[in-house]
Design a protein around this motif. Structure first.
Motif, PDB file in Angstrom:
ATOM      1  N   LEU A   2       0.812  -1.217   0.000  1.00 39.21           N
ATOM      2  CA  LEU A   2       0.000   0.000   0.000  1.00 39.21           C
ATOM      3  C   LEU A   2       0.847   1.270   0.000  1.00 39.21           C
ATOM      4  CD1 LEU A   2      -2.867  -0.938   2.494  1.00 39.21           C
ATOM      5  CD2 LEU A   2      -2.959  -0.855  -0.014  1.00 39.21           C
ATOM      6  N   ARG A   3       2.077   1.203   0.502  1.00 39.06           N
ATOM      7  CA  ARG A   3       2.956   2.376   0.551  1.00 39.06           C
ATOM      8  C   ARG A   3       3.725   2.585  -0.751  1.00 39.06           C
ATOM      9  NH1 ARG A   3       4.562  -0.374   5.336  1.00 39.06           N
ATOM     10  NH2 ARG A   3       6.499  -0.729   4.215  1.00 39.06           N
ATOM     11  N   SER A   4       3.525   1.720  -1.714  1.00 43.26           N
ATOM     12  CA  SER A   4       4.308   1.735  -2.941  1.00 43.26           C
ATOM     13  C   SER A   4       3.899   2.860  -3.889  1.00 43.26           C
ATOM     14  CB  SER A   4       4.143   0.384  -3.654  1.00 43.26           C
ATOM     15  OG  SER A   4       4.644   0.455  -4.961  1.00 43.26           O
ATOM     16  N   GLY A   5       4.891   3.566  -4.383  1.00 42.31           N
ATOM     17  CA  GLY A   5       4.640   4.556  -5.426  1.00 42.31           C
ATOM     18  C   GLY A   5       4.154   3.894  -6.701  1.00 42.31           C
ATOM     19  N   THR A   6       4.557   2.648  -6.915  1.00 46.49           N
ATOM     20  CA  THR A   6       4.086   1.917  -8.093  1.00 46.49           C
ATOM     21  C   THR A   6       2.585   1.682  -8.003  1.00 46.49           C
ATOM     22  OG1 THR A   6       6.249   0.878  -8.352  1.00 46.49           O
ATOM     23  CG2 THR A   6       4.393  -0.175  -9.474  1.00 46.49           C
ATOM     24  N   LEU A   7       2.098   1.315  -6.826  1.00 49.29           N
ATOM     25  CA  LEU A   7       0.654   1.140  -6.660  1.00 49.29           C
ATOM     26  C   LEU A   7      -0.069   2.455  -6.930  1.00 49.29           C
ATOM     27  CD1 LEU A   7      -1.893  -0.426  -5.888  1.00 49.29           C
ATOM     28  CD2 LEU A   7      -1.363   0.078  -3.478  1.00 49.29           C
ATOM     29  N   ASP A   8       0.460   3.565  -6.442  1.00 53.37           N
ATOM     30  CA  ASP A   8      -0.158   4.868  -6.706  1.00 53.37           C
ATOM     31  C   ASP A   8      -0.222   5.135  -8.209  1.00 53.37           C
ATOM     32  OD1 ASP A   8      -0.383   5.265  -3.959  1.00 53.37           O
ATOM     33  OD2 ASP A   8       1.427   6.518  -3.847  1.00 53.37           O
ATOM     34  N   ALA A   9       0.851   4.809  -8.925  1.00 48.79           N
ATOM     35  CA  ALA A   9       0.876   5.018 -10.374  1.00 48.79           C
ATOM     36  C   ALA A   9      -0.121   4.107 -11.081  1.00 48.79           C
ATOM     37  CB  ALA A   9       2.286   4.780 -10.909  1.00 48.79           C
ATOM     38  N   VAL A  10      -0.206   2.845 -10.658  1.00 45.27           N
ATOM     39  CA  VAL A  10      -1.170   1.899 -11.239  1.00 45.27           C
ATOM     40  C   VAL A  10      -2.583   2.449 -11.073  1.00 45.27           C
ATOM     41  CG1 VAL A  10      -2.221  -0.383 -10.918  1.00 45.27           C
ATOM     42  CG2 VAL A  10       0.274  -0.157 -10.977  1.00 45.27           C
ATOM     43  N   ARG A  11      -2.882   2.945  -9.891  1.00 48.47           N
ATOM     44  CA  ARG A  11      -4.219   3.493  -9.630  1.00 48.47           C
ATOM     45  C   ARG A  11      -4.469   4.767 -10.438  1.00 48.47           C
ATOM     46  NH1 ARG A  11      -4.657   2.555  -3.082  1.00 48.47           N
ATOM     47  NH2 ARG A  11      -5.931   0.682  -3.201  1.00 48.47           N
ATOM     48  N   ALA A  12      -3.453   5.615 -10.588  1.00 48.08           N
ATOM     49  CA  ALA A  12      -3.616   6.882 -11.302  1.00 48.08           C
ATOM     50  C   ALA A  12      -3.924   6.671 -12.776  1.00 48.08           C
ATOM     51  CB  ALA A  12      -2.355   7.740 -11.152  1.00 48.08           C
ATOM     52  N   ARG A  13      -3.266   5.697 -13.404  1.00 46.28           N
ATOM     53  CA  ARG A  13      -3.433   5.473 -14.840  1.00 46.28           C
ATOM     54  C   ARG A  13      -4.345   4.294 -15.167  1.00 46.28           C
ATOM     55  NH1 ARG A  13       0.202   8.016 -18.687  1.00 46.28           N
ATOM     56  NH2 ARG A  13       0.773   9.939 -17.646  1.00 46.28           N
ATOM     57  N   CYS A  14      -4.727   3.530 -14.129  1.00 48.43           N
ATOM     58  CA  CYS A  14      -5.590   2.345 -14.305  1.00 48.43           C
ATOM     59  C   CYS A  14      -4.995   1.333 -15.276  1.00 48.43           C
ATOM     60  CB  CYS A  14      -6.995   2.735 -14.752  1.00 48.43           C
ATOM     61  SG  CYS A  14      -7.865   3.683 -13.505  1.00 48.43           S
ATOM     62  N   GLY A  15      -3.656   1.272 -15.280  1.00 50.51           N
ATOM     63  CA  GLY A  15      -2.981   0.306 -16.137  1.00 50.51           C
ATOM     64  C   GLY A  15      -1.581   0.042 -15.642  1.00 50.51           C
ATOM     65  N   PHE A  16      -1.023  -1.097 -16.063  1.00 51.28           N
ATOM     66  CA  PHE A  16       0.327  -1.459 -15.655  1.00 51.28           C
ATOM     67  C   PHE A  16       0.861  -2.525 -16.594  1.00 51.28           C
ATOM     68  CE2 PHE A  16      -2.584  -4.209 -13.393  1.00 51.28           C
ATOM     69  CZ  PHE A  16      -1.995  -5.463 -13.378  1.00 51.28           C
ATOM     70  N   ALA A  17       2.153  -2.792 -16.481  1.00 50.82           N
ATOM     71  CA  ALA A  17       2.788  -3.872 -17.241  1.00 50.82           C
ATOM     72  C   ALA A  17       3.461  -4.827 -16.273  1.00 50.82           C
ATOM     73  CB  ALA A  17       3.810  -3.319 -18.230  1.00 50.82           C
ATOM     74  N   VAL A  18       3.439  -6.090 -16.636  1.00 55.20           N
ATOM     75  CA  VAL A  18       4.172  -7.121 -15.912  1.00 55.20           C
ATOM     76  C   VAL A  18       5.309  -7.551 -16.830  1.00 55.20           C
ATOM     77  CG1 VAL A  18       4.070  -9.444 -14.962  1.00 55.20           C
ATOM     78  CG2 VAL A  18       2.142  -7.885 -14.640  1.00 55.20           C
ATOM     79  N   ASN A  19       6.540  -7.376 -16.360  1.00 55.71           N
ATOM     80  CA  ASN A  19       7.739  -7.744 -17.112  1.00 55.71           C
ATOM     81  C   ASN A  19       8.318  -9.005 -16.495  1.00 55.71           C
ATOM     82  OD1 ASN A  19       8.586  -5.087 -18.810  1.00 55.71           O
ATOM     83  ND2 ASN A  19       7.635  -4.487 -16.884  1.00 55.71           N
ATOM     84  N   LEU A  20       8.200 -10.140 -17.182  1.00 55.69           N
ATOM     85  CA  LEU A  20       8.770 -11.391 -16.676  1.00 55.69           C
ATOM     86  C   LEU A  20      10.244 -11.412 -17.028  1.00 55.69           C
ATOM     87  CD1 LEU A  20       5.991 -13.943 -17.723  1.00 55.69           C
ATOM     88  CD2 LEU A  20       6.196 -12.618 -15.598  1.00 55.69           C
ATOM     89  N   LEU A  21      11.099 -11.474 -16.014  1.00 55.71           N
ATOM     90  CA  LEU A  21      12.538 -11.369 -16.233  1.00 55.71           C
ATOM     91  C   LEU A  21      13.145 -12.690 -16.683  1.00 55.71           C
ATOM     92  CD1 LEU A  21      13.657  -9.123 -13.247  1.00 55.71           C
ATOM     93  CD2 LEU A  21      12.788  -8.456 -15.506  1.00 55.71           C
ATOM     94  N   HIS A  22      14.104 -12.578 -17.614  1.00 54.50           N
ATOM     95  CA  HIS A  22      14.845 -13.763 -18.047  1.00 54.50           C
ATOM     96  C   HIS A  22      16.019 -13.999 -17.096  1.00 54.50           C
ATOM     97  CE1 HIS A  22      17.851 -11.073 -19.723  1.00 54.50           C
ATOM     98  NE2 HIS A  22      16.927 -10.511 -20.502  1.00 54.50           N
ATOM     99  N   SER A  23      16.700 -15.111 -17.278  1.00 49.15           N
ATOM    100  CA  SER A  23      17.741 -15.539 -16.330  1.00 49.15           C
ATOM    101  C   SER A  23      18.887 -14.544 -16.192  1.00 49.15           C
ATOM    102  CB  SER A  23      18.281 -16.917 -16.709  1.00 49.15           C
ATOM    103  OG  SER A  23      18.835 -16.887 -18.007  1.00 49.15           O
ATOM    104  N   ASP A  24      19.086 -13.667 -17.176  1.00 46.03           N
ATOM    105  CA  ASP A  24      20.122 -12.637 -17.062  1.00 46.03           C
ATOM    106  C   ASP A  24      19.573 -11.320 -16.532  1.00 46.03           C
ATOM    107  OD1 ASP A  24      22.187 -14.295 -17.982  1.00 46.03           O
ATOM    108  OD2 ASP A  24      21.663 -13.883 -20.076  1.00 46.03           O
ATOM    109  N   GLY A  25      18.341 -11.330 -16.022  1.00 48.69           N
ATOM    110  CA  GLY A  25      17.704 -10.113 -15.532  1.00 48.69           C
ATOM    111  C   GLY A  25      17.879  -9.870 -14.044  1.00 48.69           C
ATOM    112  N   LYS A  26      18.807 -10.568 -13.418  1.00 48.61           N
ATOM    113  CA  LYS A  26      19.002 -10.436 -11.966  1.00 48.61           C
ATOM    114  C   LYS A  26      19.310  -8.992 -11.551  1.00 48.61           C
ATOM    115  CE  LYS A  26      22.009 -11.894  -8.208  1.00 48.61           C
ATOM    116  NZ  LYS A  26      23.237 -12.582  -7.852  1.00 48.61           N
ATOM    117  N   ARG A  27      20.132  -8.296 -12.320  1.00 50.57           N
ATOM    118  CA  ARG A  27      20.478  -6.920 -11.962  1.00 50.57           C
ATOM    119  C   ARG A  27      19.229  -6.040 -11.941  1.00 50.57           C
ATOM    120  NH1 ARG A  27      21.421  -2.102 -13.830  1.00 50.57           N
ATOM    121  NH2 ARG A  27      21.165  -2.570 -16.025  1.00 50.57           N
ATOM    122  N   ALA A  28      18.352  -6.210 -12.916  1.00 51.12           N
ATOM    123  CA  ALA A  28      17.106  -5.436 -12.938  1.00 51.12           C
ATOM    124  C   ALA A  28      16.243  -5.788 -11.730  1.00 51.12           C
ATOM    125  CB  ALA A  28      16.340  -5.686 -14.231  1.00 51.12           C
TER     126      ALA A  28
END
Length: 171
Positions: free
Chosen positions: A66-92
């Motif tokens: 609930l404290r997440s700025g991401t949640l605030d953004a999701v609510r503000a725009r009523c949309g979001f993306a889910v990025n499934l990371l590949h095995s070299d995506g650990k840094r991200a």
């Protein structure tokens, strides 16, 4: 089947540490949930609380603090993306799970076609754009139900997280 009431004494919560240990023993894929806020600034966080809900229409859920700025953004725009990371995506995954102030300066991203959410073009092997269908608050998190409106996917090895460490599932 008849429901049997549970006594209030039987519903005492377990200690938080024990619950974290339990959930760490359940490996899952790693995603970064992203959205743009009302001013167009990108927000995102690493998320392993992701699940499919329905196939028709395609629907998924993510759980966001609930404290997440991401949640605030999701609510503000009523949309979001889910990025499934590949095995070299650990840094991200690490960047988006940290307190780094400008996370998006450390990854390559572009706006998605349908909802305009950030897509991690180098770190994700699959993305799902979602329109918010519902938000349900449970304790200190929100369960965000998203209707999937676009998918981009390529074959790659997913990044996994379990036992408090990253790993990969080699195909």
């Amino acid at each position: 089947m008849t429901a049997v009431p549970v006594s209030p004494d039987a519903t005492a919560a377990v200690p938080v540490g024990e619950f974290r240990d339990l959930m760490s023993a359940f490996p899952s894929g790693v995603a970064v949930v992203t959205a743009l806020d009302a001013e167009g600034a990108p927000h995102g966080l690493t998320c392993t609380s992701l699940s499919s809900v329905a196939v028709d229409p395609p629907t998924l859920l993510v759980c966001l603090n609930l404290r997440s700025g991401t949640l605030d953004a999701v609510r503000a725009r009523c949309g979001f993306a889910v990025n499934l990371l590949h095995s070299d995506g650990k840094r991200a995954a690490e960047v988006f799970s940290s307190a780094t102030p400008d996370r998006f300066s450390q990854v390559r991203w572009e706006r998605s076609r349908q909802v305009g959410a950030p897509l991690l073009v180098e770190d994700a092997f699959a993305t799902a754009e979602c329109v918010v269908g519902d938000v349900l608050v449970v304790a200190d998190h929100a369960i965000v139900i998203g209707r999937v409106v676009d998918i981009v996917q390529r074959t790659d090895d997913p990044l996994l997280y379990g036992f408090r460490r990253f790993s990969s599932w080699k195909l």
